[in-house]
Design an enzyme around this catalytic site. Structure first.
Site, PDB file in Angstrom:
ATOM      1  N   ASN A 213     -68.773 -12.709  -5.408  1.00  0.00           N
ATOM      2  CA  ASN A 213     -68.106 -11.888  -4.853  1.00  0.00           C
ATOM      3  C   ASN A 213     -67.760 -10.626  -5.848  1.00  0.00           C
ATOM      4  O   ASN A 213     -67.101 -10.585  -6.868  1.00  0.00           O
ATOM      5  CB  ASN A 213     -66.822 -12.583  -4.614  1.00  0.00           C
ATOM      6  CG  ASN A 213     -65.608 -11.693  -4.061  1.00  0.00           C
ATOM      7  OD1 ASN A 213     -65.705 -10.511  -3.762  1.00  0.00           O
ATOM      8  ND2 ASN A 213     -64.346 -12.240  -4.109  1.00  0.00           N
TER       9      ASN A 213
ATOM     10  N   GLU B  54     -56.817 -12.816  -2.965  1.00  0.00           N
ATOM     11  CA  GLU B  54     -56.415 -11.478  -2.994  1.00  0.00           C
ATOM     12  C   GLU B  54     -56.261 -10.675  -1.603  1.00  0.00           C
ATOM     13  O   GLU B  54     -55.229  -9.895  -1.712  1.00  0.00           O
ATOM     14  CB  GLU B  54     -57.396 -10.676  -3.712  1.00  0.00           C
ATOM     15  CG  GLU B  54     -57.616 -11.214  -4.861  1.00  0.00           C
ATOM     16  CD  GLU B  54     -58.928 -11.071  -5.705  1.00  0.00           C
ATOM     17  OE1 GLU B  54     -59.840 -10.192  -5.378  1.00  0.00           O
ATOM     18  OE2 GLU B  54     -59.193 -11.549  -6.708  1.00  0.00           O
TER      19      GLU B  54
ATOM     20  N   GLU C  83     -60.553 -22.263  -3.888  1.00  0.00           N
ATOM     21  CA  GLU C  83     -60.305 -21.303  -5.004  1.00  0.00           C
ATOM     22  C   GLU C  83     -58.915 -21.441  -5.427  1.00  0.00           C
ATOM     23  O   GLU C  83     -57.923 -20.655  -5.034  1.00  0.00           O
ATOM     24  CB  GLU C  83     -60.699 -19.883  -4.709  1.00  0.00           C
ATOM     25  CG  GLU C  83     -62.049 -19.869  -4.176  1.00  0.00           C
ATOM     26  CD  GLU C  83     -62.515 -18.414  -4.448  1.00  0.00           C
ATOM     27  OE1 GLU C  83     -63.453 -18.044  -5.452  1.00  0.00           O
ATOM     28  OE2 GLU C  83     -61.695 -17.352  -3.925  1.00  0.00           O
TER      29      GLU C  83
ATOM     30  N   GLY D 185     -60.195 -15.262 -12.017  1.00  0.00           N
ATOM     31  CA  GLY D 185     -60.119 -14.294 -12.917  1.00  0.00           C
ATOM     32  C   GLY D 185     -59.322 -14.450 -14.248  1.00  0.00           C
ATOM     33  O   GLY D 185     -59.038 -13.540 -14.974  1.00  0.00           O
TER      34      GLY D 185
ATOM     35  N   SER E 241     -63.060 -18.626 -12.017  1.00  0.00           N
ATOM     36  CA  SER E 241     -63.615 -18.555 -13.342  1.00  0.00           C
ATOM     37  C   SER E 241     -65.080 -19.420 -13.772  1.00  0.00           C
ATOM     38  O   SER E 241     -64.922 -20.165 -14.743  1.00  0.00           O
ATOM     39  CB  SER E 241     -62.551 -18.989 -14.384  1.00  0.00           C
ATOM     40  OG  SER E 241     -61.519 -18.085 -14.308  1.00  0.00           O
TER      41      SER E 241
HETATM   42  P1  PGA Z   1     -63.513 -15.282 -10.677  1.00  0.00           P
HETATM   43  O1  PGA Z   1     -63.435 -14.924  -9.257  1.00  0.00           O
HETATM   44  O2  PGA Z   1     -64.951 -15.998 -10.458  1.00  0.00           O
HETATM   45  O3  PGA Z   1     -63.582 -13.959 -11.248  1.00  0.00           O
HETATM   46  O4  PGA Z   1     -62.516 -16.181 -11.091  1.00  0.00           O
HETATM   47  C1  PGA Z   1     -63.387 -15.757  -8.189  1.00  0.00           C
HETATM   48  C2  PGA Z   1     -63.080 -15.348  -6.694  1.00  0.00           C
HETATM   49  O5  PGA Z   1     -61.998 -14.570  -6.795  1.00  0.00           O
HETATM   50  O6  PGA Z   1     -63.873 -15.456  -5.634  1.00  0.00           O
END
Ligand code: PGA
Length: 260
Positions: free
Chosen positions: A12, A99, A169, A175, A214
């Site tokens: 993503n 998000e 998630e 993030g 992450s």
């Molecule tokens: P990340 O994001 O790997 O940067 O934690 C995952 C996501 O939001 O799909």
């Protein structure tokens, strides 16, 4: 390996990359074929067409996915993109990324309608669910997952969900550099599998459950080794082809599991 449920590693990209960067990154992924698993990349909307065209031209074995999809078929919905508009370029679309839930106040019902639209166009719907830090602290993880699954499934009722993917998630892991432990990821994905077994019995064998939050080349193998983790939704680490490819390789190494 189960042909019914091959491991899926999806990147993503969120709102990142220029057009040139997108094409270079896509080539870095597409030019390496990793067999035994499925790979997807979700570039920003304007880059879907050039990336999909490049993929066709070069014969990349990757699925191009959208980061969102309208619940509506067509009409006066300024700024939205329908499943029918995505379908010529995309094989997959995310629905309900945290998000979008957070910044765009998307409800479980709306997300379920998006899942229905994506599935109706023949694409893979990736239903994203997961608890916040506060919900986790209050021991509400399973309640939240149940609510998000139930709400989305109710709204998607009647849709053919044989391609459905559920991405677990945890919001606190996205993030932050702080991934869930393998134990937490195993428990939450097993809970999701159990929910499917109870409420969507015909889908329990085919639905892939991804972990996201992450994921890195260093922690991927441990996560993939959990029985109900069928791959990953990768944010930050999908922006570097070398890192993303290492995660794909980790999935391929484990792609020999039987259906649970
Ligand atoms: P990340 O994001 O790997 O940067 O934690 C995952 C996501 O939001 O799909």
């Amino acid at each position: 390996m189960s042909p019914e449920r091959p491991m899926l590693v999806a990147g993503n990209w969120k709102m990142n990359t220029s057009l040139d960067e997108a094409l270079v990154l896509a080539a870095g992924v597409g030019n390496l074929t990793v067999s035994g698993i499925e790979t997807a990349i979700c570039p920003p909307f304007p880059w879907l067409v050039p990336v999909a065209r490049a993929g066709r031209e070069h014969g990349w074995q990757i699925v191009v996915g959208a980061q969102d999809c309208s619940a509506h078929g067509n009409g006066a919905y300024t700024g939205e993109t329908s499943a029918a508009m995505l379908q010529p370029w995309c094989g997959m679309a995310l629905a309900g990324h945290s998000e979008r839930r957070r910044y765009h106040h998307e409800s479980d019902a709306l997300i379920g309608e998006k899942v229905r639209s994506i599935a109706g166009a023949g694409m893979i719907p990736v239903l994203c669910i997961g608890e916040t830090q506060e919900e986790r602290d209050a021991d509400q993880t399973e309640t939240v997952l149940e609510r998000q699954l139930g709400g989305a499934f109710r709204a998607a009722q009647g849709a053919d969900l044989n391609k459905l993917v559920v991405a677990y998630e945890p919001v606190w892991a996205i993030g932050t550099g702080q991934a869930a432990t393998v134990q937490d990821a195993a428990a939450a994905t097993a809970f999701i599998r159990g929910w499917l077994r109870q409420h969507a019995t015909s889908l329990v064998g085919t639905t892939r459950i991804l972990y996201g939050g992450s994921v890195t080349p260093d922690n991927a193998a441990g996560l993939f080794a959990q029985p109900d983790v069928d791959g990953a939704l990768v944010g930050g680490a999908s922006l570097k082809a070398a890192d993303f490819n290492r995660i794909r390789e980790a999935a391929a190494a484990l792609a020999t599991r039987e259906i649970s």
